[in-house]
Scaffold this motif. Structure first.
Motif, PDB file in Angstrom:
ATOM      1  N   PRO A 215       0.717   3.244  -9.961  1.00  0.00           N
ATOM      2  CA  PRO A 215       1.159   2.820  -9.788  1.00  0.00           C
ATOM      3  C   PRO A 215       1.144   2.384  -8.160  1.00  0.00           C
ATOM      4  N   TYR A 216       1.916   0.675  -8.217  1.00  0.00           N
ATOM      5  CA  TYR A 216       0.900   0.399  -6.163  1.00  0.00           C
ATOM      6  C   TYR A 216       1.831   0.970  -5.460  1.00  0.00           C
ATOM      7  N   TRP A 217       1.254   1.603  -4.459  1.00  0.00           N
ATOM      8  CA  TRP A 217       2.147   1.695  -3.188  1.00  0.00           C
ATOM      9  C   TRP A 217       2.446   0.339  -2.568  1.00  0.00           C
ATOM     10  N   PRO A 218       3.784   0.486  -1.186  1.00  0.00           N
ATOM     11  CA  PRO A 218       3.901  -1.003  -0.475  1.00  0.00           C
ATOM     12  C   PRO A 218       2.592  -0.468   0.516  1.00  0.00           C
ATOM     13  N   ASN A 219       1.642  -0.978   1.239  1.00  0.00           N
ATOM     14  CA  ASN A 219       1.281  -0.730   2.506  1.00  0.00           C
ATOM     15  C   ASN A 219       2.053  -0.194   3.528  1.00  0.00           C
ATOM     16  N   ARG A 220       1.717   0.719   5.303  1.00  0.00           N
ATOM     17  CA  ARG A 220       2.364   0.427   6.310  1.00  0.00           C
ATOM     18  C   ARG A 220       3.295  -0.318   6.600  1.00  0.00           C
ATOM     19  N   PHE A 221       3.169  -1.877   6.644  1.00  0.00           N
ATOM     20  CA  PHE A 221       3.810  -2.832   7.232  1.00  0.00           C
ATOM     21  C   PHE A 221       4.980  -3.088   5.550  1.00  0.00           C
ATOM     22  N   GLU A 222       4.678  -3.207   4.772  1.00  0.00           N
ATOM     23  CA  GLU A 222       5.438  -3.313   3.487  1.00  0.00           C
ATOM     24  C   GLU A 222       6.563  -2.129   3.379  1.00  0.00           C
TER      25      GLU A 222
ATOM     26  N   THR B 285       1.406 -10.358  -5.393  1.00  0.00           N
ATOM     27  CA  THR B 285       0.454 -10.643  -5.702  1.00  0.00           C
ATOM     28  C   THR B 285      -0.837 -10.072  -4.638  1.00  0.00           C
ATOM     29  N   ASN B 286      -0.627  -8.321  -4.920  1.00  0.00           N
ATOM     30  CA  ASN B 286      -1.731  -7.950  -4.644  1.00  0.00           C
ATOM     31  C   ASN B 286      -3.291  -7.491  -4.757  1.00  0.00           C
ATOM     32  N   TRP B 287      -4.330  -7.473  -3.315  1.00  0.00           N
ATOM     33  CA  TRP B 287      -4.980  -7.535  -3.797  1.00  0.00           C
ATOM     34  C   TRP B 287      -5.816  -7.172  -4.615  1.00  0.00           C
TER      35      TRP B 287
END
Length: 306
Positions: free
Chosen positions: A141-148, A245-247
């Motif tokens: 899975p892709y986790w959101p970064n701290r800001f997200e 769109t996650n780099w």
């Protein structure tokens, strides 16, 4: 019969809102799915098929896409699907929290409350299905970064009343419209197509529920609530598209310059056209409800959503 006894309402005496919720409840009984038993998780993956149709892959049509081997395109489609499913899990988690909050102030005997609980059950199963699918296709899975993460958590403070339903529609309708274009694509992995068909079937009821709730509320909005809702509409869909769109997904797919690939994807006219088609019905509905103001139209156009 005592003074406090209340007879159950018949179908004829239900209000329009309650009658619609009852129809959704009936539909849920007739056609709902459990991903644990309704998905063949042991089915082999086709070594030649993609995990998203090519026209929905963000780099489709770019020089970078044209230079890719079939194996690299397949890998990119796998990682993009994992990111889309991860965003879906975050969104449905947030939506369930908002729906649960609504129930705290609602009538627990109403059909509206009962369908809200039914939808929450659907969303829990969808999150499980998305998680199992990420695992089954062999990625993470892709986790959101701290800001997200902060932004997603903060949305609970702002998505109230009409904005809760706007948020639900943004997350559900764009995703749903894109999924509908993939159901019968012969290039798609059968397991992925099956998951999308289940999601589309149940999301159709969720979208109808949110649209009806929002349409009921619009005539009672104050001028301040209307302006606030228009402002939130302006930023909600562009934020949702931004998360698509996650780099990191480009890096995981073996593309060396992930951030450069993300910039290319966001400027890609093919990708913008696909998202625009996905947002078309939602934009038209919000416009007819008077919720798409000039700022919203400008921001949606800038992201290719109108």
């Amino acid at each position: 019969m005592g003074d406090n006894a209340v007879s159950a309402p018949t179908a004829a005496t239900l209000s329009g809102r309650e009658s619609f919720a009852q129809r959704l409840l009936t539909g849920s009984v007739k056609k709902s799915y459990d991903p644990v038993v309704d998905m063949n998780w042991d089915a082999p993956l086709d070594p030649d098929k993609l995990f998203l149709p090519p026209e929905l892959v963000s780099l489709y049509g770019t020089p970078l896409w044209e230079a890719m081997t079939p194996a690299r395109r397949r890998e990119l489609s796998r990682e993009e699907l994992a990111n889309v499913l991860s965003v879906g899990i975050w969104f449905e988690n947030l939506l369930n929290r908002l729906l649960l909050r609504e129930l705290m102030a609602g009538d627990p005997t109403s059909r509206h409350a009962h369908y809200t609980l039914t939808e929450m059950g659907d969303e829990c199963r969808h999150m499980m299905m998305f998680g199992k699918l990420i695992e089954r296709i062999g990625t993470r899975p892709y986790w959101p970064n701290r800001f997200e993460r902060w932004t997603i958590s903060a949305l609970q403070l702002f998505l109230r009343g009409s904005m809760m339903w706007v948020g639900a529609l943004v997350g559900e309708e764009i995703f749903d419209a894109l999924q509908r274009r993939t159901l019968d694509d012969p290039q798609l992995q059968p397991l992925v197509a099956r998951a999308m068909r289940i999601h589309v079937t149940e999301e159709a009821r969720h979208i109808g529920f949110a649209r009806a709730a929002l349409a009921d509320r619009v005539p009672t909005m104050s001028k301040a609530e209307l302006q606030y809702t228009r402002l939130c509409v302006a930023v909600a869909a562009p934020l949702f598209v931004y998360l698509m769109t996650n780099w990191h997904m480009y890096a995981r797919a073996g593309i060396e310059k992930g951030r450069a690939a993300r910039r290319l994807a966001r400027a890609n006219p093919h990708s913008r056209r696909a998202l625009g088609l996905g947002a078309a019905n939602l934009g038209a509905f919000l416009d007819t409800q008077g919720l798409m103001g000039p700022i919203g139209k400008r921001l949606w156009r800038r992201r290719g959503l109108l």
